[in-house]
Design an enzyme around this catalytic site. Structure first.
Site, mmCIF file in Angstrom:
data_model
loop_
_atom_site.group_PDB
_atom_site.id
_atom_site.type_symbol
_atom_site.label_atom_id
_atom_site.label_comp_id
_atom_site.label_asym_id
_atom_site.label_seq_id
_atom_site.Cartn_x
_atom_site.Cartn_y
_atom_site.Cartn_z
ATOM 1 N N CYS A 21 -4.041 -5.149 0.838
ATOM 2 C CA CYS A 21 -3.309 -6.275 0.691
ATOM 3 C C CYS A 21 -2.549 -6.827 -0.622
ATOM 4 O O CYS A 21 -1.759 -6.651 -1.327
ATOM 5 C CB CYS A 21 -4.061 -7.414 0.895
ATOM 6 S SG CYS A 21 -5.648 -7.780 -0.442
ATOM 7 N N HIS B 8 -8.983 -11.071 -1.368
ATOM 8 C CA HIS B 8 -7.478 -11.212 -0.069
ATOM 9 C C HIS B 8 -6.543 -11.805 -1.631
ATOM 10 O O HIS B 8 -6.779 -12.632 -2.102
ATOM 11 C CB HIS B 8 -7.443 -11.651 0.614
ATOM 12 C CG HIS B 8 -6.445 -11.497 1.528
ATOM 13 N ND1 HIS B 8 -5.958 -10.606 1.989
ATOM 14 C CD2 HIS B 8 -5.651 -12.562 1.784
ATOM 15 C CE1 HIS B 8 -4.327 -10.992 2.676
ATOM 16 N NE2 HIS B 8 -4.609 -11.784 2.494
ATOM 17 N N ASP C 15 1.973 -15.093 4.077
ATOM 18 C CA ASP C 15 0.739 -12.992 4.329
ATOM 19 C C ASP C 15 2.012 -12.539 4.778
ATOM 20 O O ASP C 15 1.932 -12.010 6.001
ATOM 21 C CB ASP C 15 -0.215 -13.922 5.292
ATOM 22 C CG ASP C 15 -1.071 -12.524 5.000
ATOM 23 O OD1 ASP C 15 -1.103 -11.629 4.318
ATOM 24 O OD2 ASP C 15 -2.456 -12.768 4.709
#
Ligand SMILES: [Zn+2]
Length: 374
Positions: free
Chosen positions: A186, A216, A233
């Site tokens: 990520c 995250h 996202d």
């Protein structure tokens, strides 16, 4: 002169005075000394947020933005945007407001980035045997190289079980390098996507890096049509679903912090959408108020920096500049703080419109180990 114009100029005068007060308070706040961290956990937390305070500066260099436009398939993206605009049933946001061109562009960029551009790596595979990551053992972690133009934070080391080849997985931070390597987890996804977002939306676009203490990161952008910051996202190609993490992944969280050009904001109330998924902030830091004080000090610095760098430095018209500061920063920041305070009383948001349960990137074991499998 009509009464209406009078009121308008009076309102502008008042807002200019208010903006000046905020500016002067920031001057004081920026000079004020902040106490030393109360505990080791506070110190570690602060290192994280201070390190991120100016992260959006990494997505600004004109040369880097040109590189993006040379690398991504603009023709494909714009044709995708056109198709989305024609699908009339998808023209509204979930709060019933018509999406604008910019929103369609972001939707298309999310799709393109996930499906055509970037690759997820949980564990790298051996380039000789290509037997998949199950055939690879983790053998440790190395620090970054001394000469480090790619801004590598650490190197994960693996070995192939078949041919014994050693495999390095450098965790790269440089967004332009990521335009070439196009892979990672990520952190890499968000870093590269932020640069693309800025290049495509334009230098003035509001883009935000969102950091979660429980490992995250994701993004937001400021939508002019929706007049608010919108969750995106890139790893999951998910648009405007702030309850994704708690309700879909089942992720437990303590802190969520957003960082844009002009301020840093605690977004925990926006993203921790269910009480059972809330980790008390005091589990991660010893003094929550102290962290808030440091955030305030960072924001004083950021407001001044924004004023001097972004609001036409060539202009000498102070009132105009203060009005611009009000409209571009203070108004949006105040409105957002109000909304976040309002959401404190909310228990649960309506269920996510995404039907899948659990995180899509990363293997089953990996997501399960992180408590993100829904
Ligand atoms: Zn091998």
């Amino acid at each position: 002169m009509s009464v209406k114009t009078d009121y308008k100029s009076l309102a502008n005068r008042l807002l200019t005075i208010y903006s000046k007060q905020v500016f002067q308070k920031s001057m004081k706040g920026a000079k004020a000394k902040v106490a030393r961290p109360y505990s080791e956990s506070d110190r570690r937390f602060l290192l994280n947020i201070i390190g991120l305070a100016n992260i959006t500066d990494s997505y600004k260099e004109a040369g880097d933005l040109d590189k993006v436009l040379d690398t991504i398939d603009l023709a494909k993206i714009y044709s995708g945007v056109e198709k989305r605009e024609q699908e009339s049933d998808k023209k509204k946001s979930k709060d019933g407001i018509e999406l604008g061109y910019e929103d369609f562009l972001v939707l298309e960029l999310l799709h393109y980035f996930k499906h055509d551009f970037f690759k997820w790596i949980t564990i790298p595979e051996c380039s000789n045997c290509k037997n998949g990551s199950e055939n690879v053992d983790s053998i440790g972690i190395e620090g970054p190289p001394i000469n480090n133009p790619d801004e590598i934070t650490r190197i994960e080391k693996y070995r192939c079980k078949t041919c014994q080849k050693s495999i390095d997985f450098p965790r790269i931070n440089s967004p332009t390098k990521l335009l070439q390597t196009r892979e990672g987890r990520c952190g890499e996804w968000v870093n590269c996507f932020m640069l693309i977002l800025r290049a495509v939306l334009g230098a003035d676009a509001g883009i935000r890096y969102v950091w979660n203490f429980e490992d995250h990161v994701w993004c937001e952008y400021y939508s002019s049509a929706l007049s608010r910051w919108v969750h995106i996202d890139p790893c999951e190609a998910v648009f405007d679903e702030p309850n994704l993490y708690c309700e879909n992944w089942g992720k437990k969280m303590s802190w969520v912090i957003g960082i844009n050009d002009s301020y840093m904001i605690d977004l925990s109330e926006k993203y921790i959408t269910s009480i059972e998924k809330r980790i008390p902030k005091t589990n991660t830091v010893s003094n929550v108020q102290y962290i808030k004080d440091v955030l305030h000090k960072i924001n004083c610095d950021k407001l001044l920096k924004y004023y001097f760098e972004y609001i036409d430095p060539t202009s000498s018209n102070e009132s105009e500049k203060l009005m611009s500061l009000y409209n571009k920063v203070i108004l949006i920041h105040n409105r957002e703080k109000l909304e976040l305070n309002g959401s404190k009383s909310r228990i649960d948001m309506p269920s996510s419109t995404i039907t899948t349960k659990g995180r899509q990137t990363g293997g089953t074991e990996w997501t399960k180990a992180r408590g993100e499998d829904g």
